[in-house]
Design a protein around this motif. Structure first.
Motif, PDB file in Angstrom:
ATOM      1  N   ASP A  36      13.499  31.467  -5.773  1.00 22.47           N
ATOM      2  CA  ASP A  36      14.185  31.582  -4.353  1.00 22.47           C
ATOM      3  C   ASP A  36      14.439  30.302  -3.804  1.00 22.47           C
ATOM      4  OD1 ASP A  36      14.006  34.228  -4.978  1.00 22.47           O
ATOM      5  OD2 ASP A  36      12.607  34.853  -3.414  1.00 22.47           O
ATOM      6  N   GLN A  75       8.482  33.564  -8.579  1.00 22.97           N
ATOM      7  CA  GLN A  75       9.654  34.303  -7.339  1.00 22.97           C
ATOM      8  C   GLN A  75      10.000  33.251  -6.315  1.00 22.97           C
ATOM      9  OE1 GLN A  75      11.438  37.229  -8.311  1.00 22.97           O
ATOM     10  NE2 GLN A  75      12.791  36.059  -6.476  1.00 22.97           N
ATOM     11  N   GLU A 134      19.739  37.891  -6.067  1.00 18.07           N
ATOM     12  CA  GLU A 134      20.264  39.148  -6.677  1.00 18.07           C
ATOM     13  C   GLU A 134      18.997  40.151  -6.260  1.00 18.07           C
ATOM     14  OE1 GLU A 134      19.924  38.326 -10.953  1.00 18.07           O
ATOM     15  OE2 GLU A 134      21.332  36.974 -10.571  1.00 18.07           O
ATOM     16  N   ASN A 135      19.206  41.424  -6.346  1.00 23.01           N
ATOM     17  CA  ASN A 135      18.560  42.363  -6.009  1.00 23.01           C
ATOM     18  C   ASN A 135      17.819  42.567  -4.749  1.00 23.01           C
ATOM     19  OD1 ASN A 135      18.939  43.103  -8.824  1.00 23.01           O
ATOM     20  ND2 ASN A 135      17.374  42.026  -9.276  1.00 23.01           N
ATOM     21  N   ILE A 136      18.747  42.184  -3.696  1.00 21.99           N
ATOM     22  CA  ILE A 136      18.341  42.219  -2.241  1.00 21.99           C
ATOM     23  C   ILE A 136      19.336  43.595  -1.504  1.00 21.99           C
ATOM     24  CG2 ILE A 136      17.701  39.762  -1.936  1.00 21.99           C
ATOM     25  CD1 ILE A 136      20.552  39.425  -0.577  1.00 21.99           C
ATOM     26  N   PRO A 137      18.589  44.195  -0.928  1.00 21.52           N
ATOM     27  CA  PRO A 137      19.239  45.296  -0.473  1.00 21.52           C
ATOM     28  C   PRO A 137      20.302  44.924   0.489  1.00 21.52           C
ATOM     29  CG  PRO A 137      16.742  45.291   0.244  1.00 21.52           C
ATOM     30  CD  PRO A 137      17.124  43.951  -0.263  1.00 21.52           C
ATOM     31  N   THR A 138      21.418  45.784   0.559  1.00 22.95           N
ATOM     32  CA  THR A 138      22.557  45.267   1.356  1.00 22.95           C
ATOM     33  C   THR A 138      22.724  45.850   2.904  1.00 22.95           C
ATOM     34  OG1 THR A 138      23.784  47.595   0.691  1.00 22.95           O
ATOM     35  CG2 THR A 138      24.267  45.834  -0.616  1.00 22.95           C
TER      36      THR A 138
END
Length: 132
Positions: A83, A79, A94-98
């Motif tokens: 990154d 990961q 992708e898949n990070i909190p807004t």
């Protein structure tokens, strides 16, 4: 010392030693590469020019060929490596909190600078632990 016949359009044929010939070839190659790099840079959108300069600067890709030595902290899990590549090439995560835990809109820039999000403290503590 070895000598080579080099054909020069201006002066005709003359003898040049191998070191000088190699030096001229390398210099010419670097000149061509520099012109190509500038052409690519000139055709990039403004927001990507800085990124291009950073990733093409000398030593910028050294971490890609570093041996994964745990005792020196030169190891990334899958990961972290993914990154790091996304960061290097300016690609979206992708898949990070807004929304950040502080309540503000989340972005890469915000995540790396928000005191509440934890990355500021993590970087501080890593440097502290490294120098302690």
């Amino acid at each position: 010392e070895q000598s080579l016949w080099i054909d020069d359009e201006r002066t005709g044929k003359f003898i040049m030693d191998a070191k000088e010939a190699k030096s001229k070839v390398i210099k010419n190659k670097r000149k061509i590469q520099s012109a190509e790099k500038q052409s690519v840079r000139d055709n990039l959108p403004e927001n990507e020019k800085r990124l291009f300069e950073e990733i093409s600067s000398r030593g910028a890709s050294g971490w890609l060929t570093a041996l994964p030595l745990k005792e020196h902290g030169f190891i990334l899990n899958k990961q972290q490596f993914r990154d790091a590549l996304l960061l290097r090439y300016g690609l979206p995560f992708e898949n990070i909190p807004t929304t950040c835990t502080c309540g503000k809109s989340n972005s890469l820039e915000h995540t790396l600078s928000c005191a509440l999000g934890g990355y500021v403290y993590m970087r501080h503590n890593n440097i502290r632990d490294l120098t302690a």
